[in-house]
Design an enzyme around this catalytic site. Structure first.
Site, PDB file in Angstrom:
ATOM      1  N   LYS C  80       0.912  -1.326  -0.045  1.00 16.17           N
ATOM      2  CA  LYS C  80       0.176   0.087  -0.108  1.00 16.17           C
ATOM      3  C   LYS C  80       1.088   1.691   0.304  1.00 16.17           C
ATOM      4  O   LYS C  80       1.708   1.504   0.590  1.00 16.17           O
ATOM      5  CB  LYS C  80      -1.085  -0.112   1.254  1.00 16.17           C
ATOM      6  CG  LYS C  80      -1.882   0.827   1.012  1.00 16.17           C
ATOM      7  CD  LYS C  80      -3.118   0.885   2.628  1.00 16.17           C
ATOM      8  CE  LYS C  80      -3.953   1.768   1.702  1.00 16.17           C
ATOM      9  NZ  LYS C  80      -4.893   1.691   3.378  1.00 16.17           N
ATOM     10  N   SER C 155     -10.149   1.543   2.707  1.00 19.91           N
ATOM     11  CA  SER C 155      -9.199   2.365   1.806  1.00 19.91           C
ATOM     12  C   SER C 155      -8.294   2.112   0.985  1.00 19.91           C
ATOM     13  O   SER C 155      -7.337   2.383  -0.046  1.00 19.91           O
ATOM     14  CB  SER C 155      -7.783   3.697   2.562  1.00 19.91           C
ATOM     15  OG  SER C 155      -7.215   3.468   3.322  1.00 19.91           O
ATOM     16  N   SER C 179     -10.117  -0.581   7.410  1.00 23.96           N
ATOM     17  CA  SER C 179      -9.475  -0.387   5.420  1.00 23.96           C
ATOM     18  C   SER C 179      -8.554  -1.446   4.658  1.00 23.96           C
ATOM     19  O   SER C 179      -8.303  -1.770   3.712  1.00 23.96           O
ATOM     20  CB  SER C 179      -8.761   0.734   5.539  1.00 23.96           C
ATOM     21  OG  SER C 179      -8.903   2.148   5.396  1.00 23.96           O
TER      22      SER C 179
END
Lengths: 502, 98, 497
Positions: C80, C155, C179
């Site tokens: 990420k 997210s 997330s």
């Protein structure tokens, strides 16, 4: 600079009672910063002592410096404070380019130390107790240089350059409760408080507390109220005052300025002001459109600090003798009058004398050299006593040479001069300049015999009991030995030979 | 609870250093008002004698020894600076000292 | 030869260790897959072809030299874009960090590198991890491989989509309010939020410090455990890192067994707003657990109803402060510096231009909640709610070993549907937020496709802090039970891209 009306100091005090609050920031002398492992060494190249944490890079996190906390507790204990059983760091949120995260990691409503006091002695011996509100831990900001303005000032600069080596260096902020009742002596109290605090910090060994280096800075909050009124007036805050003298001057100036404004029917604006060294005045900072709102909240990247009572007691037990106690003891030990003690203090000679004693000298001679020859020299050269290029160990060596009779006072002064001139340590100077007392009894004896023979009339007077006349004979011996004889021994030899009894 | 006005949004923008555009002021006022209206429910517990929890961890006294760790080099520190001069970060003129 | 992108991480590592495939081959296969499908999926913001191949070569060289390889050596991973990577751009999905190249590695990055994991690149995300759809990325949305017109969750939508699109067998996410778990649920993958403090946050760009937690994303429970084991553990650079051994997650994942386990079903995780198909699949999961020998216990956690509200005060408050450092002075974007404007003005212009609307909304919301006069009513009350939620959990875990719920109230919604309706968007995290507020560990595992839309549904498992191994024990049992029932892993049903 705009000229501000001032009321005379006497008139100001006639009408008003000053109330002060002092906030002192002390940069700790830890090896590393408060929240990261970057070195705190002064004078490094710009931005060479920074890391993701103290630059506030995305993703970086703080870790508390154990010695930072320990130092804060020591300061708290020395200031007679209570030490929190549990406290947190908080974020103080405001934008400023010298602060990489745009919040300062500080403490808010949970300071590590609170509710203490510091007794300060004023000229003349009166003791004034300054109540301490709190001492808390926080971090310093980076350093900005303003470019393109007239004098390197922020005003009119085209841009600024930032060096973050200082960002994150541990600070302890020590805040007094409102200081009331000092009256006309308020500026003196302010100065004496900061001076005493500085001595205390140095004695604790947590910082060198050199104000000229910015290691200790004082904000002076001041307000006036008419005599007899309970409620405090509106205060001004003069920021970053950087010397003891300036603290006193800033307080004095603000008393006169406030008084002028108030007596002419004006009102004091609560604002920050800056102190100008050149003329001792203060000037208003930028007026902010909106009130400060720091939006404090507990720092979520750090866990609470909960100093165990065992640790606190251990630190308390390990505190060094504090300056006020030490001064009393020293005064008694050395048998000094208040006045003599005061001059030792004023000369900043205590530590030097103590170090000289520690190096083997006796108290009287240590004091004699520092307060005599060396004090004179520091005055002449206009530098601090401690800044003279001679160490306590060297002074102790001179004292030892005198004590063993190798030097007399006159020669000792020459040796000290030699050391100050950079000729080396005392023994080297003695060697180089040939300053040894003539102690060879044979050589001295013949010098004495010569003097007697050459001054028969004076010798007769001495024989006749006029001991004062011996001075001339001693002078003659000293002359032939180029001052390198021990005058006491010369006198003995003369009297021995002339069989006069003193 | 009071509604969030356009002026309040402008104030929040100043506090948080956002040069908000006119149309944003209205839009955010409306949205923030709706969100605040919904989350204001937390104050239902305001009177309750409950200690606050600011952090999920029960840890205390996490500290490190006062030992120097290597810093970045100045080149690394300045590597992403939008502007630099004399090995320092170059920033626009600063208004007033705090 | 088998399609190397279809292997599990454990299988890949075994193939590399045995010499069946080289790390370079495996890496190249994934780079090729990314090249083929990422134009459609947009899971990646940056692909580090050179770095990945170099890391793979190192692993191959070590193997050739007879060195013992770690359990994930040579396995590709999608990171990420919220973790700093030295020399590799890190944007956090924001324009304000466009082009930023960090001078340091996050602890998670370091541990991955040390384990020989091959970092393929950085994945798309909602800007600063604020969102539940990855639509808030400044670099465009990510598509859900199950239906590219739908959101992949957020997210960490990029990380989850990369797994479901077989671009990587492993990924790293961060979970502040869901997330990791919510994207896992809507993409049919596995995602774990470890215990708060279980995985170092050093180098993980902060959104809400007291809630953020990095964690593993994978296609199987065992793979997640292997990754968990690799990245977890004490880090002296993170003061909030727990100094204790990592719970035995790999062992638990290999031993999926719920016999005698007490499993709690919380009444408050249900009712209005829950999609019928989601509820149906969840109920089947409950039945499965009962069949496997678990004891199901009904629970009530009344304060959970306030969790969402508390979260939307705490997270914005912390973010308003965490994001203050993005001021255009030291790194990242600078806007409007024309030589006459002040630093203050340039900072305000930079932040205005550099932050997207959701980030601005939350910064202002947090600024509001912390400002004088409102602090007690908002931030202060939210902290009290946090205490109540923690107490509800403590009481519950006195009665049960784990708690289960649907991970999300609905399956993946169409891109654009909730884009300008923050309140509707926030509901996606209804079930995941309580675990963040209390610091518990939690997991999402696939539990089928919703009958009405054919999209994945996730089962959430919550365990107490530092009992992360329970998640893997239950997750592995559920996974095995469903595979036995379906005859294959769920992801075999994902459409061909």
């Amino acid at each position: 600079m705009t000229v501000t009306d001032l009321l005379s100091y006497e008139d100001a005090l006639e009408a008003f009672d000053p109330v002060m609050g002092l906030e002192v920031h002390v940069e700790l002398g830890t090896r590393t910063k408060m929240f990261c492992g970057c070195s705190t060494t002064l004078g490094a190249e710009p931005n060479s002592q920074t890391c993701p944490t103290c630059l506030g890079l995305p993703g970086s996190l703080p870790v508390v410096n154990e010695i930072g906390v320990e130092s804060a507790i020591k300061i708290g204990l020395a200031l007679n404070c209570e030490i929190a059983e549990w406290c947190r760091f908080a974020r103080k949120n405001y934008f400023y380019p010298d602060m990489p995260k745009n919040f300062q990691t500080s403490q808010y409503d949970e300071p590590i130390a609170f509710n203490g006091y510091l007794d300060v002695q004023l000229e003349g011996g009166e003791v004034f107790r300054v109540e301490i509100e709190r001492a808390h831990m926080e971090e310093d900001t980076g350093k900005s240089t303003h470019v393109g303005g007239a004098t390197g000032r922020i005003h009119g600069a085209s841009h600024s350059l930032l060096d973050y080596n200082r960002a994150g260096i541990p600070l302890i902020e020590i805040v007094t409760k409102p200081i009331v009742g000092a009256g006309a002596r308020a500026p003196e109290v302010a100065k004496a408080y900061v001076a005493e605090l500085r001595e205390l910090i140095k004695a604790l060994g947590v910082s060198e507390a050199r104000m000229e280096m910015g290691q200790m800075r004082c904000d002076v909050n001041l307000s006036l109220r008419p005599h007899g009124r309970e409620k405090f007036g509106t205060r001004s805050e003069t920021k970053n005052v950087n010397s003891l003298r300036s603290v006193e001057r800033a307080a004095r100036y603000e008393i006169q300025r406030h008084a002028a404004v108030l007596t002419s029917g004006g009102t004091i604006v609560q604002e920050t002001r800056h102190f100008h060294e050149e003329d001792g005045s203060t000037a208003a900072g930028r007026i902010k459109e909106e009130a400060e709102d720091y939006r404090y909240f507990p720092e979520p990247d750090l866990v609470p600090v909960a100093p165990s009572r065992e640790w606190v007691e251990e630190l308390r037990a390990g505190l060094p003798e504090l300056p006020s106690v030490q001064r009393k003891r020293i005064q008694a030990d050395w048998g000094l009058s208040d006045h003599e003690m005061q001059s030792v203090l004023n000369a900043g000679a205590i530590e030097l004398i103590l170090a000289t004693i520690a190096a083997g000298a006796d108290a009287a001679s240590a004091r004699k050299w520092w307060m005599g020859e060396l004090a004179r020299r520091s005055n002449e050269d206009g530098i601090e006593l401690a800044a003279l290029p001679i160490t306590p160990a060297q002074v102790a060596r001179v004292a030892a040479l005198v004590a063993e009779g190798s030097l007399n006072d006159k020669l000792a002064r020459q040796v000290i001069e030699g050391v100050l001139d950079g000729d080396g340590d005392p023994d080297t100077v003695v060697e180089k300049r040939g300053l040894k007392v003539v102690s060879d009894e044979g050589a001295l004896g013949s010098a004495v015999d010569e003097a007697i023979a050459a001054n028969a009339a004076i010798a007769d007077k001495v024989r006749g009991g006029n001991l004062a006349a011996a001075g001339a004979l001693i002078g003659a011996v000293m002359k032939t030995t180029r001052g390198q004889a021990d005058a006491k021994r010369v006198r003995e030899l003369i009297l021995e030979r002339l069989a006069a009894q003193g | 609870m009071p509604g969030i006005t356009r002026e309040e949004v402008a104030h929040l923008g100043r506090l948080s250093r956002l040069e908000l555009k006119d149309e944003e002021l209205d839009h955010f006022a409306e949205q923030l008002d709706a969100i605040i209206g919904a989350v204001a429910r937390v104050s239902e517990v305001a009177g309750e004698d409950v200690p606050p929890t600011s952090h999920p961890l029960p840890l205390t006294n996490v500290m490190r020894p006062d030992q120097v760790r290597p810093s970045l080099t100045p080149e690394q520190a300045l590597s992403s600076a939008p502007a630099q001069e004399q090995q320092r970060f170059k920033v626009p003129q600063i208004l007033g000292e705090d | 030869m088998t399609d190397l992108t279809k292997l599990t991480a454990a299988g890949t590592a075994a193939a590399i260790a045995s010499g069946e495939a080289s790390a370079v081959e495996v890496t190249q296969a994934h780079l090729d897959r990314i090249g083929a499908v990422d134009e459609k999926v947009h899971a990646f913001l940056h692909v580090d072809t050179e770095g990945a191949l170099a890391a793979a070569k190192t692993v191959d060289a070590k193997r050739a030299a007879g060195e013992k390889l770690g359990p994930l050596a040579g396995v590709p991973l999608a990171l990420k874009d919220i973790f700093t990577t030295k020399g590799i751009p890190t944007t956090v999905g924001s324009k304000i960090l466009e082009g930023w190249i960090p001078p340091y590695d996050a602890t998670v990055t370091t541990r991955l590198k040390e384990a020989g994991v091959v970092i393929l690149g950085k994945t798309n995300m909602d800007e600063f991890a604020m969102g539940s759809s990855t639509e808030n990325s400044a670099y465009g949305p990510t598509g859900n491989p199950w239906d590219l017109t739908r959101i992949p969750g957020g997210s960490g939508g990029g990380s989850a989509a990369a797994l479901a699109a077989f671009q990587a067998p492993l990924a790293i996410g961060t979970d502040t309010g869901g997330s990791i778990r919510q994207p896992a649920a809507v993409t049919g993958t596995v995602g774990v939020k470890p215990t708060y403090g279980g995985v170092s946050r050093y180098g993980m760009v902060a959104f809400s410090s007291s809630l953020d937690q990095g964690g593993p994303c994978a296609r199987t429970v065992l793979d997640a455990a292997l990754l968990h084991q690799t990245i977890a553990g004490y880090d002296p650079l993170d003061s909030t890192s727990i100094n204790a051994p990592v719970p035995p997650v790999v062992e638990a994942a290999r031993n999926g067994n719920v016999k005698g386990l007490r499993v709690g079903v919380v009444k408050e995780f249900g009712g209005e707003g829950y999609q019928a198909g989601v509820v149906q699949r969840f109920n089947e999961a409950v039945e499965l657990l009962r069949e496997l020998g678990a004891e199901i216990v009904e629970l009530s956690c009344p304060s959970f109803d306030l969790a969402l509200a508390a979260y939307y005060l705490i997270a914005p408050s912390e973010c308003s402060s965490n994001l203050a450092r993005f001021d255009g002075l030291r790194y990242g974007l600078r806007v409007g510096d024309n030589g006459t404007r002040s630093a203050e003005e340039v900072t305000a212009l930079t932040r205005e231009a550099g932050f997207g609307p959701e980030v601005k909304r939350r910064i202002m919301l947090g600024t509001y909640a912390l400002s004088s006069g409102y602090y007690d009513a908002y931030y202060g009350s939210a902290q009290k709610v946090r205490t109540l939620i923690t107490r509800d959990f403590e009481r519950s875990f006195g009665q049960v070993d784990v708690i289960i719920s649907p991970t999300t109230p609905t399956t993946a919604f169409p891109i654009g549907e909730r884009a300008d309706d923050p309140m509707a968007m926030y509901l996606a995290d209804l079930c995941t937020i309580p675990a963040n507020l209390a610091g518990n560990s939690a997991m999402s595992v696939p539990c089928g496709l919703a009958p009405e839309d054919g999209l994945p549904v996730g089962l959430q498992i919550i365990a107490p802090a530092m009992a992360d191994d329970r998640l893997y024990r239950v997750g592995a049992a559920v996974e095995a039970g469903f595979i036995a029932r379906w005859g294959h892993p769920l992801l075999e049903e994902v459409p061909t891209l």
